[in-house]
Motif scaffolding. Structure first.
Motif, PDB file in Angstrom:
ATOM      1  N   ASN A 179     -88.353 110.969  21.612  1.00  0.00           N
ATOM      2  CA  ASN A 179     -87.799 111.175  20.267  1.00  0.00           C
ATOM      3  C   ASN A 179     -86.396 111.762  20.342  1.00  0.00           C
ATOM      4  O   ASN A 179     -85.492 111.343  19.612  1.00  0.00           O
ATOM      5  CB  ASN A 179     -88.698 112.109  19.457  1.00  0.00           C
ATOM      6  N   ARG A 182     -83.882 109.098  21.454  1.00  0.00           N
ATOM      7  CA  ARG A 182     -83.553 108.151  20.381  1.00  0.00           C
ATOM      8  C   ARG A 182     -82.660 108.793  19.339  1.00  0.00           C
ATOM      9  O   ARG A 182     -81.748 108.154  18.815  1.00  0.00           O
ATOM     10  CB  ARG A 182     -84.840 107.614  19.740  1.00  0.00           C
ATOM     11  N   PRO A 200     -94.834 100.042  27.439  1.00  0.00           N
ATOM     12  CA  PRO A 200     -94.808 100.650  26.099  1.00  0.00           C
ATOM     13  C   PRO A 200     -93.622 101.590  25.894  1.00  0.00           C
ATOM     14  O   PRO A 200     -93.010 101.600  24.816  1.00  0.00           O
ATOM     15  CB  PRO A 200     -96.140 101.416  26.031  1.00  0.00           C
ATOM     16  N   ARG A 227     -93.522  92.396  22.189  1.00  0.00           N
ATOM     17  CA  ARG A 227     -94.623  92.995  21.422  1.00  0.00           C
ATOM     18  C   ARG A 227     -95.634  91.945  20.982  1.00  0.00           C
ATOM     19  O   ARG A 227     -96.809  92.195  20.891  1.00  0.00           O
ATOM     20  CB  ARG A 227     -94.072  93.715  20.185  1.00  0.00           C
TER      21      ARG A 227
ATOM     22  N   CYS B 257     -99.630 110.309  20.364  1.00  0.00           N
ATOM     23  CA  CYS B 257     -98.238 110.376  20.813  1.00  0.00           C
ATOM     24  C   CYS B 257     -97.893 109.362  21.895  1.00  0.00           C
ATOM     25  O   CYS B 257     -96.810 109.401  22.455  1.00  0.00           O
ATOM     26  CB  CYS B 257     -97.841 111.804  21.201  1.00  0.00           C
ATOM     27  N   ARG B 258     -98.807 108.419  22.175  1.00  0.00           N
ATOM     28  CA  ARG B 258     -98.466 107.365  23.134  1.00  0.00           C
ATOM     29  C   ARG B 258     -97.638 106.286  22.450  1.00  0.00           C
ATOM     30  O   ARG B 258     -97.979 105.863  21.348  1.00  0.00           O
ATOM     31  CB  ARG B 258     -99.741 106.678  23.647  1.00  0.00           C
ATOM     32  N   PRO B 259     -96.577 105.816  23.086  1.00  0.00           N
ATOM     33  CA  PRO B 259     -95.886 104.657  22.499  1.00  0.00           C
ATOM     34  C   PRO B 259     -96.786 103.428  22.602  1.00  0.00           C
ATOM     35  O   PRO B 259     -97.577 103.330  23.536  1.00  0.00           O
ATOM     36  CB  PRO B 259     -94.638 104.483  23.365  1.00  0.00           C
ATOM     37  N   LEU B 260     -96.679 102.527  21.637  1.00  0.00           N
ATOM     38  CA  LEU B 260     -97.554 101.360  21.639  1.00  0.00           C
ATOM     39  C   LEU B 260     -96.762 100.117  21.991  1.00  0.00           C
ATOM     40  O   LEU B 260     -95.601  99.985  21.637  1.00  0.00           O
ATOM     41  CB  LEU B 260     -98.178 101.173  20.242  1.00  0.00           C
ATOM     42  N   ILE B 261     -97.430  99.202  22.686  1.00  0.00           N
ATOM     43  CA  ILE B 261     -96.730  97.983  23.064  1.00  0.00           C
ATOM     44  C   ILE B 261     -96.747  96.970  21.919  1.00  0.00           C
ATOM     45  O   ILE B 261     -95.834  96.174  21.769  1.00  0.00           O
ATOM     46  CB  ILE B 261     -97.337  97.381  24.362  1.00  0.00           C
ATOM     47  N   ASP B 262     -97.764  97.018  21.066  1.00  0.00           N
ATOM     48  CA  ASP B 262     -97.895  95.944  20.079  1.00  0.00           C
ATOM     49  C   ASP B 262     -97.239  96.234  18.727  1.00  0.00           C
ATOM     50  O   ASP B 262     -97.213  95.374  17.870  1.00  0.00           O
ATOM     51  CB  ASP B 262     -99.367  95.549  19.898  1.00  0.00           C
ATOM     52  N   ARG B 263     -96.736  97.454  18.518  1.00  0.00           N
ATOM     53  CA  ARG B 263     -95.961  97.623  17.291  1.00  0.00           C
ATOM     54  C   ARG B 263     -94.920  98.723  17.435  1.00  0.00           C
ATOM     55  O   ARG B 263     -95.052  99.640  18.232  1.00  0.00           O
ATOM     56  CB  ARG B 263     -96.878  97.876  16.095  1.00  0.00           C
ATOM     57  N   ALA B 264     -93.858  98.588  16.622  1.00  0.00           N
ATOM     58  CA  ALA B 264     -92.738  99.518  16.702  1.00  0.00           C
ATOM     59  C   ALA B 264     -93.035 100.756  15.860  1.00  0.00           C
ATOM     60  O   ALA B 264     -93.621 100.661  14.788  1.00  0.00           O
ATOM     61  CB  ALA B 264     -91.477  98.831  16.207  1.00  0.00           C
ATOM     62  N   GLN B 265     -92.634 101.917  16.382  1.00  0.00           N
ATOM     63  CA  GLN B 265     -92.776 103.155  15.618  1.00  0.00           C
ATOM     64  C   GLN B 265     -91.389 103.777  15.523  1.00  0.00           C
ATOM     65  O   GLN B 265     -90.679 103.851  16.522  1.00  0.00           O
ATOM     66  CB  GLN B 265     -93.699 104.134  16.358  1.00  0.00           C
ATOM     67  N   PRO B 266     -90.989 104.208  14.328  1.00  0.00           N
ATOM     68  CA  PRO B 266     -89.662 104.811  14.207  1.00  0.00           C
ATOM     69  C   PRO B 266     -89.568 106.096  15.036  1.00  0.00           C
ATOM     70  O   PRO B 266     -88.565 106.363  15.684  1.00  0.00           O
ATOM     71  CB  PRO B 266     -89.529 105.101  12.714  1.00  0.00           C
ATOM     72  N   GLU B 267     -90.616 106.873  15.020  1.00  0.00           N
ATOM     73  CA  GLU B 267     -90.612 108.159  15.713  1.00  0.00           C
ATOM     74  C   GLU B 267     -92.017 108.366  16.256  1.00  0.00           C
ATOM     75  O   GLU B 267     -92.994 108.027  15.606  1.00  0.00           O
ATOM     76  CB  GLU B 267     -90.259 109.252  14.701  1.00  0.00           C
ATOM     77  N   LEU B 268     -92.147 108.922  17.452  1.00  0.00           N
ATOM     78  CA  LEU B 268     -93.482 109.184  17.979  1.00  0.00           C
ATOM     79  C   LEU B 268     -94.016 110.479  17.378  1.00  0.00           C
ATOM     80  O   LEU B 268     -93.286 111.458  17.291  1.00  0.00           O
ATOM     81  CB  LEU B 268     -93.433 109.325  19.495  1.00  0.00           C
ATOM     82  N   PRO B 269     -95.282 110.507  16.956  1.00  0.00           N
ATOM     83  CA  PRO B 269     -95.833 111.763  16.438  1.00  0.00           C
ATOM     84  C   PRO B 269     -95.859 112.786  17.577  1.00  0.00           C
ATOM     85  O   PRO B 269     -96.185 112.444  18.709  1.00  0.00           O
ATOM     86  CB  PRO B 269     -97.262 111.393  16.034  1.00  0.00           C
ATOM     87  N   GLN B 270     -95.471 114.016  17.263  1.00  0.00           N
ATOM     88  CA  GLN B 270     -95.502 115.030  18.313  1.00  0.00           C
ATOM     89  C   GLN B 270     -96.745 115.872  18.172  1.00  0.00           C
ATOM     90  O   GLN B 270     -97.266 116.059  17.080  1.00  0.00           O
ATOM     91  CB  GLN B 270     -94.248 115.899  18.243  1.00  0.00           C
TER      92      GLN B 270
END
Lengths: 252, 284
Positions: A179, A182, A200, A227, B257-270
């Motif tokens: 975060n 970015r 990922p 993706r 809080c893991r980034p995902l391969i199948d969809r975009a996330q603006p910000e990762l939850p902390q």
């Protein structure tokens, strides 16, 4: 912002010559985040080191911000591009305080307002003056990586090179660092080039991705296609499929 | 799961003597293990590796171990003599560590090391040990066992080194394998192959497995049950297949809080750490 044309990097000579990177070309636009993925030994880190000026190339050209980089880099060239390494335990000098780690590059570049720049850089990576006189062993792994990022940002670079910046960190810390990267990338309009073997992570950070195998780029694709699983090259598909869940599901 | 548990751990506590007093690393952990695959997940410093070492009695001198019960079948591991423990290590419980570069002896050929591990625990002639070793190398899918037998650790790749390590740990035919981050030093594609291999070998021998890892995906897809640890305590235990539906906010936070391969996330939850996880009541 980054133009790599036909770059080959080799180690050894004669019969023992090994080409770690073979005739690789790509371009990264200003403000773009570009990813290089591949397994150990595919040459991704070597290529990154060459762009940083830490590694000589055998042939081909590297242009950064419109300028061709020769074998010798000037001080201004070095300031233009900064790098964050994988292991914050290894990349910070254990005998230097955070203050010294951050002030040394300023001294080398002959920049003024050292105090103010250090405070600002610490603030930007979410740390404060209370950390300024600590040694690396007195702060956590995530905080060390923040210091490594601050050391890169304090030079006000245009290009940030990231070599597996979170693979040594815990999941929750990884999320914080990604975060942070970015956010600073967006705020400063940085051009970022990231190397990782973690699909990922790289998909989260980058808009385009190049897949490397044995020193060559086998495929370059926008992250949306990755993706959706729309990879053309069999090796990219293999990488996608070897995410552990799918393999284990098959095995069980 | 079987009627008599292979391993029983009840209220295990480990603390390290620090400069200013004892630092607790494991604070009252209980679990039982049958002939199954148990995953222990947690972040650095959660005490997960300390548990593995405590079971084997391999903690450094400045560690204090206490437990209401720590038994392998009917053997009390807590009060066993050093001599008895030496017999248990390797023969009944063995351990695979993260990086084969550091856990193999660099000045001994890999074949020799595996054969030694066999001869320490089983009465066998050198010829028989060699034969067994070659069989074992084949079992861990090394293509040319005769050639690999005479290689030194620096001459093999990371993936092959870890296969050698597994061969060495399984050759005395232990009942329980503790694997502490066995694949974290390896490439993704190699990781998957190795886990499939471990899985087959322990299933065939009817062994129990404790897989210690920080990698949630890996543990969820590989194990039968998962113990989630935080700050030396068990936050929750659940079936691995149901990890996605975990209840505890810590587990949920880690999953999110893991980034995902199948969809975009603006910000990762902390992950917001709740101080009550340190000392509050723990869910069953």
């Amino acid at each position: 912002m980054i133009e790599i044309a036909d770059v080959t990097i080799s180690f050894g000579s004669g019969a023992h010559r090994i080409d770690a990177v073979r005739a690789v070309s790509f371009k990264v636009a200003q403000g773009e985040a570009f990813g290089l993925v591949g397994e150990s030994g595919c040459g991704k880190s070597t290529l990154l080191r060459a762009i940083a000026g830490l590694q000589d190339t055998a042939s081909g050209s590297i242009a950064l911000a419109g300028q061709n980089m020769g074998a010798k880099r000037t001080r201004a060239d070095r300031r233009l591009v900064q790098m964050v390494f994988q292991d914050p335990y290894g990349s910070l000098n254990p005998t230097h305080t955070v203050d010294r780690i951050l002030s040394e590059p300023l001294a080398i570049q002959g920049l003024d307002n050292v105090d103010q720049r250090i405070e600002q850089a610490l603030g930007e990576v979410g740390m404060g003056s209370q950390h300024r006189f600590r040694y690396p062993h007195q702060i956590s792994g995530g905080q060390r990586q923040r210091i490594a990022i601050a050391r890169a940002l304090i030079m006000e670079p245009k290009i940030l090179l990231l070599d597996e910046p979170t693979s040594a960190l815990d999941l929750s810390v990884q999320a914080e660092i990604l975060n942070l990267l970015r956010r600073v990338g967006r705020n400063r309009g940085l051009t970022m080039l990231m190397v990782s073997h973690d699909l990922p992570v790289i998909a989260h950070m980058c808009s385009r991705i190049a897949v490397m195998k044995r020193g060559e780029i086998v495929e370059t694709l926008p992250v949306d296609r990755l993706r959706r699983g729309e990879a053309d090259h069999p090796y990219t598909r293999e990488l996608l499929a070897s995410s552990l869940e799918t393999t284990m599901a098959k095995a069980n | 799961m079987t009627e008599t548990p292979l391993l029983q751990v009840e209220d295990l506590r480990v603390s390290y003597q620090g400069r200013v007093g004892p630092v607790p690393a494991v604070r009252g952990i209980s679990f039982t293990l049958g002939r199954e695959r148990l995953g222990i997940v947690g972040e650095s410093g959660s005490g997960k590796s300390t548990i593995g070492r405590a079971i084997l009695g391999l903690l450094p001198r400045n560690a204090t171990v206490a437990a209401r019960r720590l038994r392998l079948h009917d053997t009390d591991l807590l009060h066993a003599s050093e001599r008895a423990l030496r017999d248990i290590r390797g023969r009944r419980i063995s351990m695979v560590l993260q990086d084969p570069k550091f856990s193999l002896n660099p000045v001994m050929t890999v074949g020799h090391q595996i054969a030694e591990s066999y001869r320490v625990h089983r009465r066998a002639s050198a010829t028989e040990a060699r034969r067994k070793t070659l069989e074992m190398l084949e079992a861990v899918r090394i293509d040319n066992p005769e050639r690999v037998y005479d290689l030194y650790p620096h001459e093999v790749s990371g993936g092959m080194g870890q296969r050698v390590m597994i061969a060495m740990m399984l050759i005395p035919e232990p009942e329980l394998l503790i694997a502490d981050e066995p694949t974290s030093a390896l490439d993704v594609t190699v990781q998957a192959q190795l886990l499939v291999l471990i899985n087959e070998l322990i299933a065939r021998r009817g062994m129990g497995l404790i897989l210690i890892s920080h990698n949630l995906n890996l543990v969820a897809s590989f194990c039968d049950r998962v113990v989630v640890m935080y700050a030396g305590r068990v936050m929750e235990t659940c079936r691995a297949a149901e990890l996605d539906r975990a209840q505890h906010p810590y587990t949920r936070g880690l999953l999110a809080c893991r980034p995902l391969i199948d969809r975009a996330q603006p910000e990762l939850p902390q992950l917001a750490r709740d101080p009550s996880w340190l000392d509050g009541p723990v869910a069953a």
